[in-house]
Design an enzyme around this catalytic site. Structure first.
Site, PDB file in Angstrom:
ATOM      1  N   GLY A 151      13.450  44.992  25.010  1.00  0.00           N
ATOM      2  CA  GLY A 151      14.216  43.860  24.485  1.00  0.00           C
ATOM      3  C   GLY A 151      15.618  43.839  25.084  1.00  0.00           C
ATOM      4  CD  GLU A 181      18.197  28.612  15.294  1.00  0.00           C
ATOM      5  OE1 GLU A 181      19.315  28.782  15.791  1.00  0.00           O
ATOM      6  OE2 GLU A 181      17.284  29.461  15.384  1.00  0.00           O
TER       7      GLU A 181
END
Lengths: 432, 432
Positions: free
Chosen positions: A14, A172
């Site tokens: 990541g 979102e």
């Protein structure tokens, strides 16, 4: 007898692992191995766009090998680590065993239900590409089923979307569904009246976006309501099932529940001789190593690091990215015989986006709302897609979407692939 | 008592159904219903690019609703038709029942193993997006496993790819794997020597691409060999299992087998009172209706139509597209009281592409090979992506790939989406 070159093993590709590898990959005196169970690095801040059919998986994910192919001292292994022996300095997994001189553990977090794991089939979370595709499938299928049915109650249920959790991801998702129903889909359906679409954002706390200033929360709530999203605060979900969910006594009939209410750190932290907090994050020293093992570092969402107010740093990309660079440089200095520096987070602010032209930005010395905040959000995200060849593609795709209100990736892709699926497990949808 | 408006039901939103709908959607005196079990139209000629990680699913698929949203007399239903009653003029399925005055059946074909269905888990075919993603996952995973293993035999097996069937799809898959291993992946792996990668194209007949001229086949074979593909003709596969496959006595150890050796028409044809050939295609009259039922038409890969030499028309996009338009115009004329015209296929030629800069084109009055053929192939495919907003995106993506030898969509995406998969069927890979 020491190894000729010191070996650094990084677990997790990541933001933290990748950025550590980019620094350490420039040191030929090291042998570097990066292990990840995926073959790609995922740009998680845009994952909700994949779930909402605005982007394709490949737009926000790149092979780790490709991103790091310039570093010749680095080997990438696609594999699952399942054992760490800090005394013998070994990690093991489906790839075999690896000795290390330094270990960087950055395996991140997954969404969590905290004792309500049975809710998962009814309320997917959003941490992986597979989950994003599943959420996309469910949201689009709900509109298809609403179009098809003649039963007004069932149509209403299909057109009701609940998002649990009022953090940036929940906001979102809610904003994107509200916008999609009002603009993109309205033109394509014949039986469905988009005004019937209800999007409900459910937050247990006092207000949504609690990490932002209260005035920003108020503005975001207003923006969400403009897109038809109802914001329920101080509302704790008490059950989720096939037919909908309950908030205390109140019952909400809904075919689609999305989970954005909590994450838990990766289970690999349990293998370290270190304390953990209640969501599984590993307590680290100021330099991000664990107590008693200066050669083991924990980074990113898996690490519990407190800021100067004593609050944990949030699980966001900038923290992970800075921690990755920090540990990379720390090892570089140490090889030169220098002392370790503690990690300091440089807070550049936070942002959340609501639909296609509104956002809030809360940075030191800068607060933006509305269109300008959205433009800033867009620029920053495109900038940070760096190392990604697709930056231009994403920009073009967004430009198209902005002008046309279209969504480029409105595909309902099934899980099974076989034409003769009688004996195939998993080709049926266990939840819908 | 007749209906106020005549209703046309189209089953299937492929090239045939979609193009019929585009004609009939302009006739306000008709009520039009299009049923498809997918929510999208798929541009199948480029499906192999999704399997080979060159394009994303959304680049070659668009929602049927969006493609037809301009036609106000048209309703799109996402649903599965499972019954046809030609006497009562009804179709039924999971959406309920639909009466029709005209029925257009265009449900296409799927890949078939002709008695060897047990091979499917070991050798996926390429007809759907799910299958393309599965093939991509297998091919990329094979390289990852080859990189990881220390056993030279196993590495060799992982780096051996077999494609069964030497038609255009098999040739395209073999060429793309050959190219990917030699160029794209070579830079990213440390343990794998790309020269070890074997790609074997297995064809039971005398030569690959039998529908092309023999000189073109020779050229294509040469082009494939340049990319490291071995072409085995007159080779019939006799078994496929977990470890590899057999061609008669000969055993080939391979981790990845792809099936491009045959298709069978959709099973819905069995519900019609009409003759079918051995692969399930429905025999139709000159106007594409079935004998005794002038109101029922069969189009595309499901229809058996003979050319002037008595050979069946191939199951390719241009045939389906022209048939869709034909039936649309035929119904339009009939409503005006005119007689029906028979369908005539205008053969514009055929093409196959081999890797990133070679192709063969065989059209009336025009035969191209090599780079020029490839440019023609590219232009024609981009032209026919029409109605697709993504035409520009696809072009840019290919331009990038061409310059960089990169592949934009090199993601290994898993099947299951849950974080707590203990009780989830389908999260395990049953074949690998």
């Amino acid at each position: 007898m020491a190894q000729a070159r010191k070996r650094v093993v990084i677990v997790g590709g990541g933001f933290a692992g990748l950025n550590a590898a980019k620094v350490l990959g420039n040191l030929p005196e090291l042998e570097l191995v990066l292990v990840d169970r995926r073959n790609y690095h995922l740009f998680q801040p845009l994952l909700y766009q994949v779930a909402m059919a605005g982007l394709s998986p490949a737009d926000i994910a790149r092979p780790i090998r490709t991103l790091l192919s310039g570093h010749r001292n680095l080997r990438v292994i696609q594999g699952q680590v399942d054992g760490i022996d800090v005394c013998a300095r070994k990690v093991s997994g489906d790839f075999g065993q690896l000795d290390y001189d330094y270990l960087l553990l950055a395996t991140g977090a997954q969404h969590a239900y905290f004792g309500n794991e049975a809710w998962e089939p009814h309320a997917p979370g959003l941490k992986t590409l597979e989950q994003a595709t599943e959420i996309r499938r469910r949201v689009l299928t709900a509109f298809e089923k609403a179009e098809r049915t003649d039963d007004p109650e069932e149509r209403k249920r299909q057109l009701t979307f609940a998002i649990v959790g009022g953090g940036p991801t929940g906001v979102e998702l809610a904003g994107a569904i509200g916008e999609m129903s009002r603009f993109t889909l309205a033109r394509d359906f014949r039986n469905v009246d988009p005004k019937l679409t209800r999007v409900i954002l459910i937050e247990a706390g006092e207000r949504i976006l609690p990490s932002f200033d209260a005035a920003m929360t108020a503005r975001a709530t207003r923006d969400l309501e403009t897109l038809g999203v109802q914001v329920w605060t101080r509302s704790r979900v008490t059950s989720i099932d096939d037919e909908g969910l309950s908030v205390g006594e109140e019952r909400l009939a809904t075919a689609t529940v999305l989970w954005a209410a909590g994450v838990r750190a990766s289970g690999l932290g349990e293998q370290l001789p270190a304390e953990r907090d209640r969501v599984g994050r590993v307590k680290v020293e100021g330099d991000l190593s664990i107590a008693g093992h200066p050669e083991v570092f924990v980074l990113g969402d898996l690490a519990l690091v407190l800021d100067h107010d004593g609050k944990p740093l949030p699980g966001v990309a900038p923290v992970a990215l800075q921690q990755g660079r920090h540990v990379g440089r720390l090892i570089e200095s140490e090889l030169k015989g220098k002392a370790r520096a503690p990690f300091r987070y440089l807070d550049k602010g936070q942002m959340a986006t609501i639909g296609r032209s509104r956002a809030i930005v809360d940075a030191p010395g800068l607060r933006l709302r509305g269109w300008l905040a959205w433009a800033a959000w867009l620029l920053i995200h495109i900038y940070y897609l760096s190392g990604f060849r697709n930056r231009l593609l994403v920009l073009i795709q967004w430009a198209f979407s902005y002008v046309t209100f279209g969504r480029g990736a409105r595909l309902i892709v099934e899980k099974g692939w076989r034409s003769y699926p009688d004996d195939e497990p998993g080709s049926k949808d266990e939840a819908a």
